[in-house]
Each structure stands twice: as structure tokens, then as C-alpha cells.
Design a protein around this motif. Sequence first.
Motif, PDB file in Angstrom:
ATOM      1  N   HIS A 222       0.868  -1.185   0.000  1.00  0.00           N
ATOM      2  CA  HIS A 222       0.000   0.000   0.000  1.00  0.00           C
ATOM      3  C   HIS A 222       0.899   1.228   0.000  1.00  0.00           C
ATOM      4  O   HIS A 222       2.089   1.151   0.281  1.00  0.00           O
ATOM      5  CB  HIS A 222      -0.978  -0.007   1.178  1.00  0.00           C
ATOM      6  CG  HIS A 222      -0.345   0.030   2.528  1.00  0.00           C
ATOM      7  ND1 HIS A 222       0.537  -0.928   2.988  1.00  0.00           N
ATOM      8  CD2 HIS A 222      -0.452   0.925   3.548  1.00  0.00           C
ATOM      9  CE1 HIS A 222       0.916  -0.643   4.217  1.00  0.00           C
ATOM     10  NE2 HIS A 222       0.342   0.473   4.577  1.00  0.00           N
TER      11      HIS A 222
ATOM     12  N   HIS B  81       1.367   3.921   1.745  1.00  0.00           N
ATOM     13  CA  HIS B  81       1.863   4.689   2.893  1.00  0.00           C
ATOM     14  C   HIS B  81       3.380   4.856   2.789  1.00  0.00           C
ATOM     15  O   HIS B  81       4.072   3.973   2.278  1.00  0.00           O
ATOM     16  CB  HIS B  81       1.494   3.987   4.210  1.00  0.00           C
ATOM     17  CG  HIS B  81       0.025   4.046   4.502  1.00  0.00           C
ATOM     18  ND1 HIS B  81      -0.575   3.309   5.499  1.00  0.00           N
ATOM     19  CD2 HIS B  81      -0.966   4.752   3.907  1.00  0.00           C
ATOM     20  CE1 HIS B  81      -1.878   3.569   5.508  1.00  0.00           C
ATOM     21  NE2 HIS B  81      -2.137   4.436   4.547  1.00  0.00           N
TER      22      HIS B  81
ATOM     23  N   ASP C 225       5.931   4.593   4.673  1.00  0.00           N
ATOM     24  CA  ASP C 225       6.892   3.617   5.218  1.00  0.00           C
ATOM     25  C   ASP C 225       7.023   2.381   4.318  1.00  0.00           C
ATOM     26  O   ASP C 225       7.989   1.627   4.434  1.00  0.00           O
ATOM     27  CB  ASP C 225       6.549   3.219   6.666  1.00  0.00           C
ATOM     28  CG  ASP C 225       5.109   2.807   6.868  1.00  0.00           C
ATOM     29  OD1 ASP C 225       4.221   3.339   6.176  1.00  0.00           O
ATOM     30  OD2 ASP C 225       4.850   1.940   7.728  1.00  0.00           O
ATOM     31  N   HIS C 226       6.082   2.186   3.415  1.00  0.00           N
ATOM     32  CA  HIS C 226       6.130   1.020   2.517  1.00  0.00           C
ATOM     33  C   HIS C 226       6.555   1.420   1.100  1.00  0.00           C
ATOM     34  O   HIS C 226       7.147   0.631   0.378  1.00  0.00           O
ATOM     35  CB  HIS C 226       4.753   0.335   2.469  1.00  0.00           C
ATOM     36  CG  HIS C 226       4.331  -0.137   3.823  1.00  0.00           C
ATOM     37  ND1 HIS C 226       4.396  -1.456   4.203  1.00  0.00           N
ATOM     38  CD2 HIS C 226       3.906   0.545   4.915  1.00  0.00           C
ATOM     39  CE1 HIS C 226       4.016  -1.558   5.461  1.00  0.00           C
ATOM     40  NE2 HIS C 226       3.709  -0.356   5.913  1.00  0.00           N
TER      41      HIS C 226
ATOM     42  N   HIS D 204      -7.213  -0.662   5.731  1.00  0.00           N
ATOM     43  CA  HIS D 204      -6.139   0.193   6.246  1.00  0.00           C
ATOM     44  C   HIS D 204      -5.764   1.223   5.179  1.00  0.00           C
ATOM     45  O   HIS D 204      -5.444   2.369   5.481  1.00  0.00           O
ATOM     46  CB  HIS D 204      -4.950  -0.695   6.614  1.00  0.00           C
ATOM     47  CG  HIS D 204      -3.708   0.059   6.989  1.00  0.00           C
ATOM     48  ND1 HIS D 204      -3.645   0.900   8.074  1.00  0.00           N
ATOM     49  CD2 HIS D 204      -2.485   0.107   6.400  1.00  0.00           C
ATOM     50  CE1 HIS D 204      -2.424   1.426   8.150  1.00  0.00           C
ATOM     51  NE2 HIS D 204      -1.705   0.973   7.144  1.00  0.00           N
TER      52      HIS D 204
ATOM     53  N   ASP E 207       0.408  -4.287   6.169  1.00  0.00           N
ATOM     54  CA  ASP E 207      -0.106  -3.743   7.435  1.00  0.00           C
ATOM     55  C   ASP E 207      -1.500  -4.278   7.760  1.00  0.00           C
ATOM     56  O   ASP E 207      -2.090  -3.885   8.765  1.00  0.00           O
ATOM     57  CB  ASP E 207      -0.215  -2.201   7.349  1.00  0.00           C
ATOM     58  CG  ASP E 207       1.119  -1.514   7.595  1.00  0.00           C
ATOM     59  OD1 ASP E 207       2.119  -2.219   7.810  1.00  0.00           O
ATOM     60  OD2 ASP E 207       1.149  -0.270   7.562  1.00  0.00           O
TER      61      ASP E 207
HETATM   62 ZN    ZN Z   1       0.224   1.528   6.467  1.00  0.00          ZN
END
Ligand code: ZN
Length: 346
Positions: free
Chosen positions: A90, A92, A94-95, A192, A211
Motif C-alpha cells: 500500500h 503509505h 513507510d512502505h 487500512h 499492514d
Molecule cells: Zn500503512
Amino acid sequence: MQIIEGIYQLLTPFPQFTTEDAKALRRDLEEHPRVTKGLPYVLPYMIKSGGDTILVDCGWNTDSAYLALEEGMKEHGSHPTEIQKLVVTHVHPDHYGMAGRLKQLSSCEIVLHEKDAEVITARYFAPRGLTDDMSKFMEHNGVPALASPGMSMGSMGMLANVSPVPADTQVKGSETFKVGDFDFEIIWTPGHSPGHICLYEPNRKILLTGDHVLPTITPNVSIHTQTHGSPLGDYMRSLEILEDLDVEIVLPAHEFHIKDLKKRLREIEHHHELRLDEMVTCVDSGGSTAWEVAGRVKWATGSLADFEPWMQRAAVGETLAHMEYLFETGRVAKVVRGKHLYWLPV
Ligand SMILES: [Zn+2]
Ligand SMILES: [Zn+2]
């Protein structure tokens, strides 16, 4: 860390942590699984088989995260320049944060679900309109003006650590792809994030959960300016999708291994059921805004009034996701009066 031959768990630190500290915590959690505060690292997975090398998730775009990724890949005889495909669970930061840097290094194919691919521009390439939208959204949900300026800035500060790149391939879910000996299936698990995906390898019974399912954290499921519909409804349905899978190895993107997937799915469902019951009791007979409900429910981290602005924003978004799900299931009603949205008991 080798999970099985061909699948390697890597680690990249969050910007505020050193690689050494993050790795030490990771090792410690392996021996003593427990709840920890915050997220010190992301766990990307390298799959290397039959001459193919792919990466699932990467990390923030910081030099220390890049060096940690490079070091991790080297330990298993590879290098970021060899990545052929980067699958992002996804969008976000951090990914996905390092995706642009990796694309430049390796010309890898960037794979994302179409629902997350479509927000890349609004979120990362041209994010200016977002803060205006956010202040209107906050007012609509009853956030008082004083609390609002800091809240509407939200997560704009994190953009420095993201190197955005458009998706080369947009998936919908249920596509399959081969990596050497492995056959992966993409499972769309919205909630999420609208375009969250898990990866399933049915022959080896391996599930990469991103996540969507984490060992101790319940992932934030939230309504904000870019969400539509009922994310918590989506999330609960996405948990059910995983219930019937035959899985032996569960690999999440944070924390540590999940031993028993079915047990963890039930725990997360139970958590949200309790939360939903609690939120119903926080709605006044005359109607309450999401801000008022968020001020009444119990938060593990303290009371709403003491939260940092970004945490208040997350709390309002999470409250809204629960209210919308309660509405969807006929347990509350909603009405707009003047500028504000109110939730009512039924
Ligand atoms: Zn996430
Ligand atoms: Zn994450």
C-alpha cells in the motif's frame, strides 16, 4: 533473515531510529514477542528464485533506510540494482517511500493496486490542496477552530522522506505472478488503505500481510479527505477473506512473525466489536460530532485533549470509520446541521 530458501526478511528503520537500534529490537522481539510502542522499522521481503529478484515494500526514503536495505540484500547475495519488480502492499510512506529511488537504480517495475496508485499524485506529487480540504473536513466533523490549524497540516512534514514514482502496473486483486519457483497470488484487502494488497503463495502456504494483519498492533482504519465509503466495513470483510486460506507462514510488514493467523484475525475482529459497542454509548440522544465522540471514548495513549495535533486527527479519522460502519450496520443515524455532521442513536 532467511525465512525459507528464496524468501528473505529485510529491515529498514523509520527516520527517527538508527538501523542498529531497530535491528536490536527486531532480534529481541523474535525471542520475546510483545507489544512495543511506535513503529521503529519496516520489514521488506526479498524473493529471489530462479534468476528473478523482487522486493515487497521498501521503506522511507532516507539514506539510512537505503543503506540498511542494501546491506540486507547483500547478505543474501543480491543488490538493489538487481530488483526487477517492486510490489508495494500500500502507498503509505513507510512502505512506498523509497520506490522512486529504487526505480532509478534498477528500472524495476512498480506494482500497486489501482486504488492506491490513483492517490499518488494528490498525496505526493501535488499535495497543496490537501491542507485546505483537511480544514474543511475537520470543521465538518466538529473539530474546534483552535485545535484545527495544527491538525490540518497533518502529515505534510513527512513528504521530505518520500521519493514518489507512478505505478507501472496497476492490479485489481486475484492476479498471479511467478518469481522463480514461487507462484504468488495478489489478494485485495482494502481497509487500512483502499488499495492494500496481501501476497499469497499457496504451494508454500506463505502469506505476506503488509499492514493488514500485524501481531500486536491493530492497523489504523480511518476516514479522511481521500477516503470514500466505509473503510472499517471494507477492513472487516478483508479479514474474513483471509480466514479460509491455508497458511503456515505469516509475514507482516512490522513487528514480528504471526504464529497463528486465524487466532489473530479473531482477536482483531473482537477488538473492533468492543470498540463499536463503546462508540455507540458515546453518542448523545441529541446527536454528537465525531470530535465529541472521540473525546469520550477511551484511548490507550491518553485523552484526546492531550494528544499532539496529528494524533487528534488520527483519532477523529478512526472514530469516523467506526461511526460510518455503525451507520452501515444500522446502529446509528447521521444528519448534517449547519456546517457539522452529527451522529445519532437509533
Ligand atoms: Zn500503512
Ligand atoms: Zn506500515
